[in-house]
Design an enzyme around this catalytic site. Structure first.
Site, short mmCIF file in Angstrom:
data_model
loop_
_atom_site.label_atom_id
_atom_site.label_comp_id
_atom_site.label_asym_id
_atom_site.label_seq_id
_atom_site.Cartn_x
_atom_site.Cartn_y
_atom_site.Cartn_z
N ASN A 1 0.87 -1.18 0.00
CA ASN A 1 0.00 0.00 0.00
C ASN A 1 0.90 1.23 0.00
O ASN A 1 1.50 1.56 1.02
CB ASN A 1 -0.89 -0.01 1.25
CG ASN A 1 -1.69 1.27 1.40
OD1 ASN A 1 -1.82 2.05 0.45
ND2 ASN A 1 -2.23 1.51 2.60
N LYS B 1 0.04 4.24 -0.28
CA LYS B 1 -0.60 5.43 0.30
C LYS B 1 -0.38 6.64 -0.63
O LYS B 1 -0.36 6.48 -1.84
CB LYS B 1 -0.07 5.70 1.71
CG LYS B 1 -0.08 4.45 2.60
CD LYS B 1 0.11 4.80 4.04
CE LYS B 1 0.32 3.52 4.84
NZ LYS B 1 0.03 3.69 6.25
N HIS C 1 -9.67 1.32 4.51
CA HIS C 1 -8.43 1.49 5.27
C HIS C 1 -8.70 2.47 6.41
O HIS C 1 -9.46 3.43 6.24
CB HIS C 1 -7.32 2.02 4.35
CG HIS C 1 -5.96 1.97 4.98
ND1 HIS C 1 -5.56 2.91 5.91
CD2 HIS C 1 -4.94 1.11 4.83
CE1 HIS C 1 -4.32 2.62 6.30
NE2 HIS C 1 -3.92 1.53 5.66
N GLU D 1 -7.11 4.84 7.56
CA GLU D 1 -6.85 6.25 7.23
C GLU D 1 -8.02 6.83 6.41
O GLU D 1 -8.38 7.99 6.57
CB GLU D 1 -5.52 6.36 6.46
CG GLU D 1 -4.33 6.09 7.38
CD GLU D 1 -3.07 5.59 6.67
OE1 GLU D 1 -3.00 5.67 5.44
OE2 GLU D 1 -2.17 5.11 7.39
N GLU E 1 -5.78 -4.93 10.47
CA GLU E 1 -4.76 -3.90 10.69
C GLU E 1 -5.07 -3.16 11.98
O GLU E 1 -5.87 -2.21 11.97
CB GLU E 1 -4.77 -2.90 9.53
CG GLU E 1 -4.48 -3.50 8.18
CD GLU E 1 -3.86 -2.49 7.24
OE1 GLU E 1 -2.73 -2.70 6.83
OE2 GLU E 1 -4.49 -1.46 6.96
N GLY F 1 2.02 2.21 10.57
CA GLY F 1 2.97 3.31 10.40
C GLY F 1 3.64 3.76 11.68
O GLY F 1 4.25 4.81 11.73
N SER G 1 3.14 -2.22 10.29
CA SER G 1 4.59 -2.18 10.47
C SER G 1 5.28 -3.51 10.13
O SER G 1 6.24 -3.91 10.79
CB SER G 1 4.94 -1.74 11.90
OG SER G 1 4.40 -0.46 12.15
#
Ligand code: PEP
Length: 243
Positions: A9, A11, A95, A97, A159, A165, A205
């Site tokens: 991904n 991003k 996701h 985010e 996730e 991250g 991560s």
């Protein structure tokens, strides 16, 4: 047998000058290996070029989000049909985010366009501390898988938000607990045999140095990888450890 998927991904990262990483990833993946799929989800601006760069290899490219509608008055949005037209085979949906920024989950659109949605679920740190992880993840599964979806059409990525991250990784025991619970919920919905067809990815991560340990956890069928997917060498090092 459950397919394994190693998915990157990117991003909001990547310019045309980054396409060399796609070419290197495609060269490393080559014709692929049995039972393991490789995918890089990239910004919509790069999709067509990324699909061209990966052409001839087993590396697939995907989108990172899509609007629920097929077309229309949604300035700045991209439909699942547009992503498919640009060469995407998969699209990340929901996701964390995107859920935070845009209250998003558009799995149905991906299915309509004939793509595989990678449905992201996972708890916040507060929910984990409050002991609500399994209940929350179960509610996300119930709410995120479209009615009528067949098991072989979808991928789920667990996730934990606190691990995305941050450099912080869920422990194998934590991953095992959640993935086992997810598989149980999927078996209730699809039946045990069909539920086993759904790849359950871990995301948070993941890196070349911790991939082997994570991928060895029962009911982990691959990874959704952010930062470490930006460099072909790291992506390939993780792909190389997947069976
Ligand atoms: C992600 O973007 O889904 C993700 C898991 O990111 P990272 O690997 O950087 O934690």
């Amino acid at each position: 047998m459950t397919r394994t998927l190693i998915a990157g991904n990117w991003k909001m990262n990547g310019l045309k000058s980054s396409l060399g990483e796609i070419r290197d990833a495609a060269a490393g993946v080559g014709q692929g290996k049995a039972g393991v799929e490789a995918l890089l989800c990239v910004p919509a601006t790069l999709l067509t070029l990324a699909a061209e760069a990966a052409h001839g290899s087993a590396l697939r490219v995907g989108g990172e989000t899509c609007h629920a509608a097929e077309s229309g008055a949604h300035t700045g949005d991209v439909s699942a049909e547009m992503l498919a037209d640009a060469g995407a085979t998969h699209v990340i949906v929901g996701h964390s985010e995107r859920r935070t920024d845009h209250a998003e989950s558009n799995e149905t659109a991906a299915l309509r366009a004939g793509m595989t949605p990678i449905i992201c679920i996972g708890e916040s740190l507060d929910q984990r501390k409050a002991g609500e992880t399994l209940e929350f993840v179960a509610s996300q599964i119930a709410g995120s898988i479209p009615d009528g979806a067949a098991a072989e059409q979808i991928v789920i990525a667990y996730e934990p938000i606190w691990a995305i991250g941050t450099g912080e990784v869920a422990t194998p025991d934590q991953i095992d607990e959640v993935h086992t619970a997810i598989r149980t919920r999927l078996a209730e919905r699809f039946g045990a045999d069909a539920a086993d067809l759904i790849p359950l990815l871990y995301g948070g991560s993941m890196k070349p140095g911790n991939a082997a340990e994570i991928l060895a956890v029962k009911d982990v069928n691959g990874g959704l990888i952010g930062g470490a997917s930006l460099k072909a060498a790291d992506f390939l090092a993780i792909y190389g450890q997947a069976k």
